[in-house]
Design a protein around this motif. Structure first.
Motif, short mmCIF file in Angstrom:
data_model
loop_
_atom_site.label_atom_id
_atom_site.label_comp_id
_atom_site.label_asym_id
_atom_site.label_seq_id
_atom_site.Cartn_x
_atom_site.Cartn_y
_atom_site.Cartn_z
N MET A 72 0.83 -1.21 0.00
CA MET A 72 0.00 0.00 0.00
C MET A 72 0.86 1.26 0.00
O MET A 72 0.59 2.20 -0.75
CB MET A 72 -0.94 0.00 1.20
CG MET A 72 -2.02 -1.06 1.10
SD MET A 72 -3.32 -0.98 2.33
CE MET A 72 -2.43 -0.85 3.86
N MET A 73 1.91 1.27 0.83
CA MET A 73 2.80 2.45 0.86
C MET A 73 3.55 2.62 -0.45
O MET A 73 3.64 3.72 -1.00
CB MET A 73 3.80 2.32 2.00
CG MET A 73 3.25 2.69 3.34
SD MET A 73 4.46 2.59 4.67
CE MET A 73 5.88 3.40 4.01
N LEU A 74 4.12 1.51 -0.96
CA LEU A 74 4.84 1.59 -2.23
C LEU A 74 3.92 2.02 -3.36
O LEU A 74 4.33 2.77 -4.25
CB LEU A 74 5.49 0.25 -2.56
CG LEU A 74 6.66 -0.15 -1.68
CD1 LEU A 74 7.04 -1.60 -1.93
CD2 LEU A 74 7.84 0.76 -1.92
N PHE A 111 3.61 5.72 -2.96
CA PHE A 111 4.83 6.37 -3.43
C PHE A 111 4.93 6.32 -4.96
O PHE A 111 5.31 7.29 -5.60
CB PHE A 111 6.07 5.71 -2.83
CG PHE A 111 6.21 5.88 -1.35
CD1 PHE A 111 5.59 6.92 -0.67
CD2 PHE A 111 6.98 5.00 -0.62
CE1 PHE A 111 5.72 7.08 0.70
CE2 PHE A 111 7.12 5.14 0.75
CZ PHE A 111 6.49 6.18 1.41
N GLN A 112 4.60 5.15 -5.51
CA GLN A 112 4.66 4.97 -6.96
C GLN A 112 3.68 5.92 -7.65
O GLN A 112 3.99 6.51 -8.67
CB GLN A 112 4.32 3.51 -7.27
CG GLN A 112 4.70 3.06 -8.62
CD GLN A 112 6.07 2.44 -8.62
OE1 GLN A 112 7.01 2.95 -8.04
NE2 GLN A 112 6.19 1.32 -9.28
N ALA A 113 2.49 6.06 -7.08
CA ALA A 113 1.49 6.95 -7.66
C ALA A 113 1.97 8.41 -7.60
O ALA A 113 1.80 9.17 -8.56
CB ALA A 113 0.16 6.79 -6.93
N ILE A 114 2.58 8.80 -6.47
CA ILE A 114 3.11 10.16 -6.36
C ILE A 114 4.21 10.39 -7.39
O ILE A 114 4.24 11.43 -8.06
CB ILE A 114 3.63 10.42 -4.93
CG1 ILE A 114 2.47 10.49 -3.96
CG2 ILE A 114 4.46 11.70 -4.87
CD1 ILE A 114 2.87 10.46 -2.50
N GLU A 115 5.11 9.41 -7.52
CA GLU A 115 6.17 9.51 -8.52
C GLU A 115 5.58 9.65 -9.92
O GLU A 115 6.07 10.43 -10.74
CB GLU A 115 7.04 8.25 -8.41
CG GLU A 115 8.28 8.25 -9.24
CD GLU A 115 9.12 7.00 -8.98
OE1 GLU A 115 10.26 7.00 -9.47
OE2 GLU A 115 8.66 6.04 -8.33
N LEU A 146 -1.59 2.36 -8.20
CA LEU A 146 -2.98 2.14 -7.83
C LEU A 146 -3.29 0.66 -7.67
O LEU A 146 -4.02 0.26 -6.74
CB LEU A 146 -3.90 2.79 -8.87
CG LEU A 146 -3.83 4.32 -8.93
CD1 LEU A 146 -4.70 4.85 -10.07
CD2 LEU A 146 -4.22 4.94 -7.61
N ILE A 147 -2.76 -0.17 -8.55
CA ILE A 147 -2.96 -1.61 -8.43
C ILE A 147 -2.30 -2.13 -7.15
O ILE A 147 -2.85 -2.98 -6.45
CB ILE A 147 -2.43 -2.35 -9.67
CG1 ILE A 147 -3.27 -1.97 -10.90
CG2 ILE A 147 -2.45 -3.86 -9.47
CD1 ILE A 147 -2.70 -2.47 -12.21
N ILE A 155 2.93 -10.28 -5.65
CA ILE A 155 4.25 -10.69 -6.14
C ILE A 155 4.47 -10.15 -7.54
O ILE A 155 5.53 -9.58 -7.84
CB ILE A 155 4.39 -12.23 -6.10
CG1 ILE A 155 4.42 -12.70 -4.64
CG2 ILE A 155 5.63 -12.68 -6.84
CD1 ILE A 155 4.30 -14.20 -4.48
N ILE A 156 3.47 -10.27 -8.40
CA ILE A 156 3.60 -9.78 -9.78
C ILE A 156 3.81 -8.27 -9.80
O ILE A 156 4.69 -7.76 -10.50
CB ILE A 156 2.37 -10.20 -10.61
CG1 ILE A 156 2.33 -11.71 -10.79
CG2 ILE A 156 2.35 -9.49 -11.96
CD1 ILE A 156 1.04 -12.25 -11.35
N ILE A 157 3.02 -7.55 -9.03
CA ILE A 157 3.13 -6.09 -8.99
C ILE A 157 4.47 -5.66 -8.42
O ILE A 157 5.10 -4.72 -8.91
CB ILE A 157 1.96 -5.47 -8.19
CG1 ILE A 157 0.66 -5.64 -8.97
CG2 ILE A 157 2.20 -4.02 -7.84
CD1 ILE A 157 0.65 -4.93 -10.31
N ALA A 158 4.95 -6.34 -7.39
CA ALA A 158 6.25 -5.98 -6.81
C ALA A 158 7.38 -6.23 -7.81
O ALA A 158 8.32 -5.44 -7.89
CB ALA A 158 6.49 -6.77 -5.52
#
Length: 147
Positions: free
Chosen positions: A37-39, A42-46, A82-83, A103-106
Motif C-alpha cells: 500500500m505504501m509503495l 509512493f509509486q502513484a506520487i512519482e 494504484l494496483i 508478487i507480480i506487482i512488486a
C-alpha cells in the motif's frame, strides 16, 4: 493431530477443523501488505510528478534505460501504484489472489524502477529493496494470513 483431523468443541459434540498455528512470519506478511500500500502510494506520487511536472527530473529522456518521455513513465508508475494499493488491502484481508498479484506487482515495480534509476537513483533503489522484501514475505509466508 494433523490439520485434517477434527477436535471436539467444549460446548457441544460438533467438530471443528483445526487450523495450523501461525508463526512469527505473519508479521512479515502484514508488513508486505502495508508495504504494497505504501509503495503503491509512493509509486502513484512519482507517477503524478512525472505526468504534471516532468521537468522535475534532472535527466533527459535519452538518459533513461528505456527512452520514453516522462509522461509515459508517469502513467506506468501511476497505474502500478494504484494496483499495488488495492493488492495491499487484499493481502491484509488474507486473499490468495492478492498474494499472487502482489508478487507480480512488486516484480513489475522493481523492473520499472530499475529502468527509472537514472532519473531518481536513491528513491528507485529504496523502492526496489522494499519490493524484494515484499516478494519474499508473500512468496514464503503469505499463506499464514489466510482466514
Amino acid at each position: 493431530m494433523s490439520e485434517t483431523q477434527q477436535r471436539p468443541l467444549a460446548s457441544d459434540s460438533t467438530y471443528a477443523p483445526r487450523r495450523p498455528q501461525a508463526t512469527g512470519w505473519v508479521g512479515y506478511v502484514v508488513f508486505a501488505g502495508v508495504m504494497l500500500m505504501m509503495l503503491g502510494g509512493f509509486q502513484a506520487i512519482e507517477g503524478l510528478v512525472a505526468i504534471f511536472k516532468d521537468e522535475y527530473y534532472l535527466v533527459t529522456r535519452n538518459g533513461l534505460l528505456l527512452t520514453m518521455d516522462f509522461t509515459t513513465w508517469g502513467w506506468v508508475h501511476l497505474i502500478l501504484g494504484l494496483i499495488a494499493v488495492g493488492t495491499g488491502i487484499g493481502v491484509l484481508l488474507g486473499q490468495t489472489w492478492a498474494r499472487v498479484t502482489g508478487i507480480i506487482i512488486a516484480v513489475l515495480s522493481a523492473l520499472a524502477n530499475i529502468a527509472f534509476l537514472p532519473a531518481y537513483p536513491i528513491w528507485a533503489t529504496i523502492i526496489i529493496a522494499l519490493d524484494v522484501l515484499a516478494i519474499y514475505a508473500l512468496a514464503v509466508h503469505g499463506r499464514e494470513v489466510q482466514y
